[in-house]
Design an enzyme around this catalytic site. Structure first.
Site, PDB file in Angstrom:
ATOM      1  N   ASP A 196       0.954  -1.185   0.019  1.00 39.29           N
ATOM      2  CA  ASP A 196      -0.171  -0.023  -0.125  1.00 39.29           C
ATOM      3  C   ASP A 196       0.848   1.378   0.121  1.00 39.29           C
ATOM      4  O   ASP A 196       1.980   1.279   0.274  1.00 39.29           O
ATOM      5  CB  ASP A 196      -0.926   0.118   1.167  1.00 39.29           C
ATOM      6  N   ASP A 229      -6.792  -1.155  -4.613  1.00 41.51           N
ATOM      7  CA  ASP A 229      -7.751  -0.667  -3.532  1.00 41.51           C
ATOM      8  C   ASP A 229      -8.852   0.327  -4.538  1.00 41.51           C
ATOM      9  O   ASP A 229     -10.014   0.278  -4.092  1.00 41.51           O
ATOM     10  CB  ASP A 229      -7.267  -0.297  -2.554  1.00 41.51           C
TER      11      ASP A 229
END
Length: 146
Positions: A107, A123
């Site tokens: 991330d 995402d």
């Protein structure tokens, strides 16, 4: 064929961004991206969204991918339904690639204007696709799929 190409393109973008973050930002460090809005912060996420269900998200990812494939092949035919399914599928596969290759998801996007989970391109695809798909099913499915 166009939908397959879109899926591959989105997965490639996701994986390239993740590679660049892993290669150029030390784990836990941040670099400016959009002043006062977004910074790039390298985080390794072993959970699902917001780090929920750590170590067990591969099951959720696999189920999500299978549901989207079934919907795409059996239920959705109109582009306004197929494109969000492609987004969800691409995001799910992008994160699944990370889980298989590394045991975690990379991330990198951290919002600066509010406290929010660090997220990635996959995402974004999943979130936009899921919201779009929900709106489509609620308001357009009966008109456009018949």
């Amino acid at each position: 064929m166009l939908y397959v190409m879109l899926t591959i393109l989105l997965i490639v973008i996701d994986q390239v961004v993740k590679f660049l973050v892993r290669a150029n930002i030390p784990l836990g460090d941040s670099v400016p991206f959009l002043p006062h809005v977004l910074e790039l912060t390298y985080v390794q996420n072993t959970g699902a969204a917001f780090s929920l269900l750590a170590e067990h998200t591969w099951i959720l990812t696999l189920i999500s991918v299978l549901v989207v494939i079934v919907m795409w092949k059996k239920v959705l035919t109109h582009p306004l339904g197929v494109v969000p399914a492609v987004l969800v599928l691409s995001g799910g596969l992008g994160n699944l690639i990370d889980r298989i290759a590394f045991g975690y998801v990379t991330d990198m996007f951290r919002t600066l204007f509010m406290n929010f989970a660090v997220f990635n391109v996959a995402d974004i695809c999943i979130t936009v696709g899921a919201v779009w798909l929900a709106v489509y099913v609620l308001f357009g499915y009966e008109k456009l799929e018949k």
